[in-house]
Design a protein around this motif. Structure first.
Motif, PDB file in Angstrom:
ATOM      1  N   THR A 137       0.851  -1.175   0.000  1.00 21.20           N
ATOM      2  CA  THR A 137       0.000   0.000   0.000  1.00 21.20           C
ATOM      3  C   THR A 137       0.895   1.236   0.000  1.00 21.20           C
ATOM      4  OG1 THR A 137      -0.095   0.070   2.410  1.00 21.20           O
ATOM      5  CG2 THR A 137      -1.883  -1.091   1.289  1.00 21.20           C
ATOM      6  N   VAL A 138       0.360   2.302  -0.522  1.00 27.31           N
ATOM      7  CA  VAL A 138       1.065   3.573  -0.538  1.00 27.31           C
ATOM      8  C   VAL A 138       0.329   4.528   0.383  1.00 27.31           C
ATOM      9  CG1 VAL A 138       1.731   5.553  -1.951  1.00 27.31           C
ATOM     10  CG2 VAL A 138       1.871   3.237  -2.896  1.00 27.31           C
ATOM     11  N   LYS A 139       1.067   5.190   1.243  1.00 28.93           N
ATOM     12  CA  LYS A 139       0.452   6.195   2.105  1.00 28.93           C
ATOM     13  C   LYS A 139       0.833   7.571   1.570  1.00 28.93           C
ATOM     14  CE  LYS A 139       0.095   7.948   6.822  1.00 28.93           C
ATOM     15  NZ  LYS A 139       0.611   7.885   8.201  1.00 28.93           N
ATOM     16  N   LEU A 140      -0.170   8.370   1.307  1.00 29.53           N
ATOM     17  CA  LEU A 140       0.083   9.723   0.828  1.00 29.53           C
ATOM     18  C   LEU A 140      -0.466  10.736   1.829  1.00 29.53           C
ATOM     19  CD1 LEU A 140       0.270  11.459  -2.368  1.00 29.53           C
ATOM     20  CD2 LEU A 140      -1.670  12.188  -0.971  1.00 29.53           C
ATOM     21  N   THR A 141       0.350  11.700   2.155  1.00 28.78           N
ATOM     22  CA  THR A 141      -0.079  12.767   3.057  1.00 28.78           C
ATOM     23  C   THR A 141      -0.028  14.097   2.321  1.00 28.78           C
ATOM     24  OG1 THR A 141       0.752  11.573   4.987  1.00 28.78           O
ATOM     25  CG2 THR A 141       0.354  13.934   5.251  1.00 28.78           C
ATOM     26  N   LEU A 142      -1.155  14.778   2.309  1.00 29.41           N
ATOM     27  CA  LEU A 142      -1.252  16.107   1.688  1.00 29.41           C
ATOM     28  C   LEU A 142      -1.344  17.146   2.796  1.00 29.41           C
ATOM     29  CD1 LEU A 142      -1.867  18.122  -0.679  1.00 29.41           C
ATOM     30  CD2 LEU A 142      -4.284  17.517  -0.362  1.00 29.41           C
ATOM     31  N   THR A 143      -0.487  18.142   2.737  1.00 29.35           N
ATOM     32  CA  THR A 143      -0.511  19.230   3.716  1.00 29.35           C
ATOM     33  C   THR A 143      -0.763  20.549   2.993  1.00 29.35           C
ATOM     34  OG1 THR A 143       1.097  18.058   5.099  1.00 29.35           O
ATOM     35  CG2 THR A 143       0.774  20.401   5.541  1.00 29.35           C
ATOM     36  N   HIS A 144      -1.732  21.291   3.476  1.00 32.58           N
ATOM     37  CA  HIS A 144      -2.028  22.619   2.919  1.00 32.58           C
ATOM     38  C   HIS A 144      -1.275  23.638   3.776  1.00 32.58           C
ATOM     39  CE1 HIS A 144      -4.040  26.100   1.418  1.00 32.58           C
ATOM     40  NE2 HIS A 144      -5.099  25.483   0.929  1.00 32.58           N
ATOM     41  N   THR A 145      -0.248  24.225   3.201  1.00 30.81           N
ATOM     42  CA  THR A 145       0.607  25.132   3.965  1.00 30.81           C
ATOM     43  C   THR A 145       0.130  26.582   3.920  1.00 30.81           C
ATOM     44  OG1 THR A 145       2.052  25.384   2.033  1.00 30.81           O
ATOM     45  CG2 THR A 145       2.647  23.678   3.631  1.00 30.81           C
ATOM     46  N   GLY A 146      -1.001  26.808   3.265  1.00 27.87           N
ATOM     47  CA  GLY A 146      -1.520  28.168   3.174  1.00 27.87           C
ATOM     48  C   GLY A 146      -2.411  28.519   4.360  1.00 27.87           C
ATOM     49  N   GLN A 147      -3.216  29.568   4.189  1.00 28.17           N
ATOM     50  CA  GLN A 147      -4.087  30.043   5.267  1.00 28.17           C
ATOM     51  C   GLN A 147      -5.544  30.157   4.852  1.00 28.17           C
ATOM     52  OE1 GLN A 147      -2.165  33.763   6.362  1.00 28.17           O
ATOM     53  NE2 GLN A 147      -0.769  32.693   7.755  1.00 28.17           N
ATOM     54  N   LEU A 148      -5.804  30.097   3.548  1.00 32.10           N
ATOM     55  CA  LEU A 148      -7.172  30.290   3.073  1.00 32.10           C
ATOM     56  C   LEU A 148      -8.038  29.056   3.301  1.00 32.10           C
ATOM     57  CD1 LEU A 148      -6.307  32.103  -0.291  1.00 32.10           C
ATOM     58  CD2 LEU A 148      -7.163  33.144   1.826  1.00 32.10           C
ATOM     59  N   GLY A 149      -9.326  29.287   3.484  1.00 31.76           N
ATOM     60  CA  GLY A 149     -10.263  28.205   3.747  1.00 31.76           C
ATOM     61  C   GLY A 149     -10.461  27.301   2.548  1.00 31.76           C
ATOM     62  N   LYS A 150     -10.998  26.113   2.825  1.00 33.65           N
ATOM     63  CA  LYS A 150     -11.149  25.135   1.740  1.00 33.65           C
ATOM     64  C   LYS A 150     -12.230  25.528   0.744  1.00 33.65           C
ATOM     65  CE  LYS A 150     -14.261  21.891   4.130  1.00 33.65           C
ATOM     66  NZ  LYS A 150     -14.400  20.491   4.602  1.00 33.65           N
ATOM     67  N   ASN A 151     -13.114  26.480   1.137  1.00 34.51           N
ATOM     68  CA  ASN A 151     -14.150  26.910   0.203  1.00 34.51           C
ATOM     69  C   ASN A 151     -13.616  27.878  -0.848  1.00 34.51           C
ATOM     70  OD1 ASN A 151     -13.766  28.708   2.376  1.00 34.51           O
ATOM     71  ND2 ASN A 151     -15.710  29.728   1.925  1.00 34.51           N
ATOM     72  N   VAL A 152     -12.475  28.537  -0.555  1.00 32.88           N
ATOM     73  CA  VAL A 152     -11.905  29.467  -1.535  1.00 32.88           C
ATOM     74  C   VAL A 152     -10.599  28.973  -2.146  1.00 32.88           C
ATOM     75  CG1 VAL A 152     -12.985  31.545  -0.624  1.00 32.88           C
ATOM     76  CG2 VAL A 152     -10.792  30.792   0.307  1.00 32.88           C
ATOM     77  N   MET A 153      -9.805  28.215  -1.366  1.00 30.28           N
ATOM     78  CA  MET A 153      -8.513  27.721  -1.868  1.00 30.28           C
ATOM     79  C   MET A 153      -8.298  26.288  -1.398  1.00 30.28           C
ATOM     80  SD  MET A 153      -5.824  28.285  -3.719  1.00 30.28           S
ATOM     81  CE  MET A 153      -5.918  30.029  -4.152  1.00 30.28           C
ATOM     82  N   GLY A 154      -9.343  25.470  -1.581  1.00 27.84           N
ATOM     83  CA  GLY A 154      -9.237  24.076  -1.160  1.00 27.84           C
ATOM     84  C   GLY A 154      -8.334  23.278  -2.078  1.00 27.84           C
ATOM     85  N   HIS A 155      -7.679  22.299  -1.506  1.00 31.38           N
ATOM     86  CA  HIS A 155      -6.846  21.398  -2.312  1.00 31.38           C
ATOM     87  C   HIS A 155      -7.149  19.945  -1.938  1.00 31.38           C
ATOM     88  CE1 HIS A 155      -4.542  24.766  -3.722  1.00 31.38           C
ATOM     89  NE2 HIS A 155      -3.902  24.971  -2.587  1.00 31.38           N
ATOM     90  N   ASN A 156      -7.090  19.086  -2.932  1.00 34.95           N
ATOM     91  CA  ASN A 156      -7.086  17.652  -2.675  1.00 34.95           C
ATOM     92  C   ASN A 156      -6.059  17.017  -3.598  1.00 34.95           C
ATOM     93  OD1 ASN A 156      -8.380  17.674  -5.151  1.00 34.95           O
ATOM     94  ND2 ASN A 156     -10.183  16.538  -4.491  1.00 34.95           N
ATOM     95  N   TRP A 157      -5.960  15.720  -3.536  1.00 41.22           N
ATOM     96  CA  TRP A 157      -5.009  14.967  -4.366  1.00 41.22           C
ATOM     97  C   TRP A 157      -5.780  13.823  -4.970  1.00 41.22           C
ATOM     98  CZ3 TRP A 157      -2.838  10.068  -4.769  1.00 41.22           C
ATOM     99  CH2 TRP A 157      -1.582   9.972  -5.419  1.00 41.22           C
TER     100      TRP A 157
END
Ligand code: ZN
Length: 150
Positions: free
Chosen positions: A51-71
């Motif tokens: 299995t592969v474990k992937l961790t995504l970290t959002h290093t910004g400050q904006l909320g997920k409704n305006v600058m959301g990120h996924n992978w």
């Protein structure tokens, strides 16, 4: 020590020595700030990973409704379709249509200061390269990279 036992011991030793490297190769970390870019455009993983474990970290400050990120992981040819359908699925579904078979793996959408992890299997991922992208509306055209399996 019999020849057979010696042989087994050597194999066991090699396994112990290889373990830390195998673990490292099966864990991926990627970050994204308040702009439309992952910090890495190429990720590499070893095909031997169960299995592969992937961790995504959002290093910004904006909320997920305006600058959301996924992978999101898929074949390159499926990116546009997944993203267009994901737009209709909306933020409540992390901009991924529930049950979309073209999606090989994905994280939830996160906002600034948040972190999320997923684990996925490489079973069935027989190609050597797949595309990862953020399916947030407007991000996926530029916010993407290549996952290499070797
Ligand atoms: Zn994004």
């Amino acid at each position: 020590m019999s020849r057979s036992l010696l042989h087994k011991s050597i194999i066991a030793l090699l396994f112990v020595l290889a373990a830390p490297f195998a673990k490292a190769a099966c864990e991926l970390e990627i970050t994204a700030p308040d702009t439309l870019a992952f910090d890495q455009t190429v990720l590499e993983v070893d095909r031997s990973c169960e299995t592969v474990k992937l961790t995504l970290t959002h290093t910004g400050q904006l909320g997920k409704n305006v600058m959301g990120h996924n992978w999101v992981l898929s074949n390159e040819s499926d990116v546009t379709g997944i993203a267009n359908d994901g737009f209709n699925a909306g933020l409540d579904n992390d901009y991924v249509t529930p049950g979309d078979a073209r999606v090989l793996a994905y994280t939830k959408i996160i906002g600034g200061g948040e972190k999320t992890s997923i684990e996925f299997s490489l079973a069935g991922l027989d190609a050597s390269e797949y595309t990862y992208f953020c399916s947030f509306p407007g991000h996926w055209t530029v916010m993407k990279g290549v996952l290499k399996i070797s």
